[in-house]
Write an enzyme that holds these catalytic residues in place. Structure first.
Site, mmCIF file in Angstrom:
data_model
loop_
_atom_site.group_PDB
_atom_site.id
_atom_site.type_symbol
_atom_site.label_atom_id
_atom_site.label_comp_id
_atom_site.label_asym_id
_atom_site.label_seq_id
_atom_site.Cartn_x
_atom_site.Cartn_y
_atom_site.Cartn_z
ATOM 1 N N GLN A 29 37.528 32.318 44.788
ATOM 2 C CA GLN A 29 38.834 33.861 44.395
ATOM 3 C C GLN A 29 39.038 33.585 42.779
ATOM 4 O O GLN A 29 38.923 32.134 43.161
ATOM 5 C CB GLN A 29 40.524 34.036 45.102
ATOM 6 C CG GLN A 29 40.491 35.315 45.137
ATOM 7 C CD GLN A 29 42.341 35.544 45.774
ATOM 8 O OE1 GLN A 29 42.391 34.647 47.014
ATOM 9 N NE2 GLN A 29 43.123 36.212 45.045
ATOM 10 N N SER A 30 38.538 34.144 42.038
ATOM 11 C CA SER A 30 38.843 34.133 40.287
ATOM 12 C C SER A 30 40.062 35.270 40.393
ATOM 13 O O SER A 30 40.809 34.533 38.913
ATOM 14 C CB SER A 30 37.667 33.940 39.423
ATOM 15 O OG SER A 30 36.805 35.779 39.672
ATOM 16 N N VAL A 31 39.960 35.582 40.417
ATOM 17 C CA VAL A 31 41.263 37.126 40.114
ATOM 18 C C VAL A 31 42.315 37.274 41.339
ATOM 19 O O VAL A 31 41.865 37.719 42.628
ATOM 20 C CB VAL A 31 40.566 38.122 40.077
ATOM 21 C CG1 VAL A 31 41.921 39.465 39.366
ATOM 22 C CG2 VAL A 31 39.481 38.100 38.232
ATOM 23 N N ASN A 81 37.231 37.540 49.254
ATOM 24 C CA ASN A 81 37.463 35.509 49.116
ATOM 25 C C ASN A 81 39.140 35.768 49.011
ATOM 26 O O ASN A 81 39.699 36.513 48.217
ATOM 27 C CB ASN A 81 36.686 35.492 47.802
ATOM 28 C CG ASN A 81 35.217 35.829 47.681
ATOM 29 O OD1 ASN A 81 34.511 35.667 48.350
ATOM 30 N ND2 ASN A 81 34.572 36.131 46.511
ATOM 31 N N HIS A 95 40.765 42.015 46.324
ATOM 32 C CA HIS A 95 39.926 43.081 45.825
ATOM 33 C C HIS A 95 38.547 42.779 47.380
ATOM 34 O O HIS A 95 37.888 41.495 47.387
ATOM 35 C CB HIS A 95 39.312 42.588 44.180
ATOM 36 C CG HIS A 95 39.367 41.366 44.385
ATOM 37 N ND1 HIS A 95 40.164 40.643 43.957
ATOM 38 C CD2 HIS A 95 37.751 40.933 44.066
ATOM 39 C CE1 HIS A 95 39.075 39.555 43.312
ATOM 40 N NE2 HIS A 95 38.274 39.689 44.177
ATOM 41 N N HIS A 150 34.385 42.709 47.305
ATOM 42 C CA HIS A 150 33.660 42.999 47.193
ATOM 43 C C HIS A 150 32.015 43.600 48.007
ATOM 44 O O HIS A 150 32.237 43.742 48.913
ATOM 45 C CB HIS A 150 32.470 41.837 47.090
ATOM 46 C CG HIS A 150 33.611 40.987 45.981
ATOM 47 N ND1 HIS A 150 32.935 40.491 44.419
ATOM 48 C CD2 HIS A 150 34.845 40.574 45.988
ATOM 49 C CE1 HIS A 150 33.678 39.524 44.202
ATOM 50 N NE2 HIS A 150 34.302 39.584 44.643
ATOM 51 N N ASP A 190 31.574 45.711 39.459
ATOM 52 C CA ASP A 190 31.517 44.074 38.608
ATOM 53 C C ASP A 190 31.309 44.134 37.586
ATOM 54 O O ASP A 190 29.712 44.432 36.826
ATOM 55 C CB ASP A 190 31.669 43.270 39.693
ATOM 56 C CG ASP A 190 31.712 41.362 39.571
ATOM 57 O OD1 ASP A 190 32.713 41.303 40.232
ATOM 58 O OD2 ASP A 190 31.702 41.200 38.224
HETATM 59 P P1 DGP Z 1 36.975 36.894 42.948
HETATM 60 O O1 DGP Z 1 35.344 35.872 41.948
HETATM 61 O O2 DGP Z 1 36.011 36.938 44.788
HETATM 62 O O3 DGP Z 1 37.774 36.489 42.419
HETATM 63 O O4 DGP Z 1 35.950 37.790 42.286
HETATM 64 C C1 DGP Z 1 36.312 38.101 40.836
HETATM 65 C C2 DGP Z 1 35.295 39.392 40.116
HETATM 66 O O5 DGP Z 1 36.270 40.083 39.141
HETATM 67 C C3 DGP Z 1 34.027 38.633 39.936
HETATM 68 O O6 DGP Z 1 33.335 38.504 40.463
HETATM 69 C C4 DGP Z 1 34.309 39.103 38.221
HETATM 70 C C5 DGP Z 1 35.050 40.564 38.272
HETATM 71 N N1 DGP Z 1 35.257 40.356 37.320
HETATM 72 C C6 DGP Z 1 36.513 39.869 36.658
HETATM 73 N N2 DGP Z 1 36.438 39.935 35.603
HETATM 74 C C7 DGP Z 1 36.501 41.772 34.744
HETATM 75 C C8 DGP Z 1 36.680 42.849 34.549
HETATM 76 O O7 DGP Z 1 37.180 42.073 33.550
HETATM 77 N N3 DGP Z 1 35.574 43.851 34.853
HETATM 78 C C9 DGP Z 1 35.376 43.708 36.122
HETATM 79 N N4 DGP Z 1 35.220 44.940 36.090
HETATM 80 N N5 DGP Z 1 34.588 43.093 36.501
HETATM 81 C C10 DGP Z 1 35.229 42.172 36.770
#
Ligand code: DGP
Length: 114
Positions: free
Chosen positions: A94-96, A87, A100, A102, A30
């Site tokens: 959840q932001s993406v 999430n 996924h 964690h 992450d």
């Molecule tokens: P969530 O908030 O559960 O959707 O987790 C998304 C995660 O993705 C957050 O912990 C940060 C990570 N993340 C966002 N952008 C990038 C990226 O460009 N590269 C990597 N390695 N992680 C990222």
């Protein structure tokens, strides 16, 4: 999905610190780690949220958990303990919007999570 960040990492278009990849998933560290070990296990298949999972995806979900188990062993956090987090939707963090898992380890965690 052409505009999905995690699809771009899975395809190699955007670089990441990849710790595992196979025909089903890619796992990478992450970018904003919340613990010494913080790895995201991401299916190659674009599924926006857990709400879109279907019965046929059950083996894939199980596979992601087993990959997390292996990475926990590789990072030597398996005996002290680790946490797996999904999430689902913004209200849960959840932001993406490409599912996924964690994997968090290397420190103590509180329960309930808050
Ligand atoms: P969530 O908030 O559960 O959707 O987790 C998304 C995660 O993705 C957050 O912990 C940060 C990570 N993340 C966002 N952008 C990038 C990226 O460009 N590269 C990597 N390695 N992680 C990222």
């Amino acid at each position: 999905m052409s505009d999905c960040l995690f699809c771009k990492i899975v395809s190699g278009e955007i670089p990441a610190d990849i710790v595992h990849q196979d025909k089903d998933c890619v796992a990478f560290r992450d970018i904003n780690p919340q613990s010494p070990t913080h790895v995201l296990i991401v299916p190659r298949k674009h599924i926006p949220t857990l709400n879109e999972l279907e019965a046929d995806d059950a083996p894939l979900v199980g596979r992601l958990v087993l990959v997390a188990q292996k990475i926990a062993q590789d990072d030597e956090v398996d005996q002290d303990g680790y946490r797996l987090v999904w999430n689902c939707q913004e209200g849960a963090g959840q932001s993406v919007f490409h599912i996924h898992l964690h994997l968090l380890g290397g420190r103590k965690f509180t329960w309930p999570p808050g």
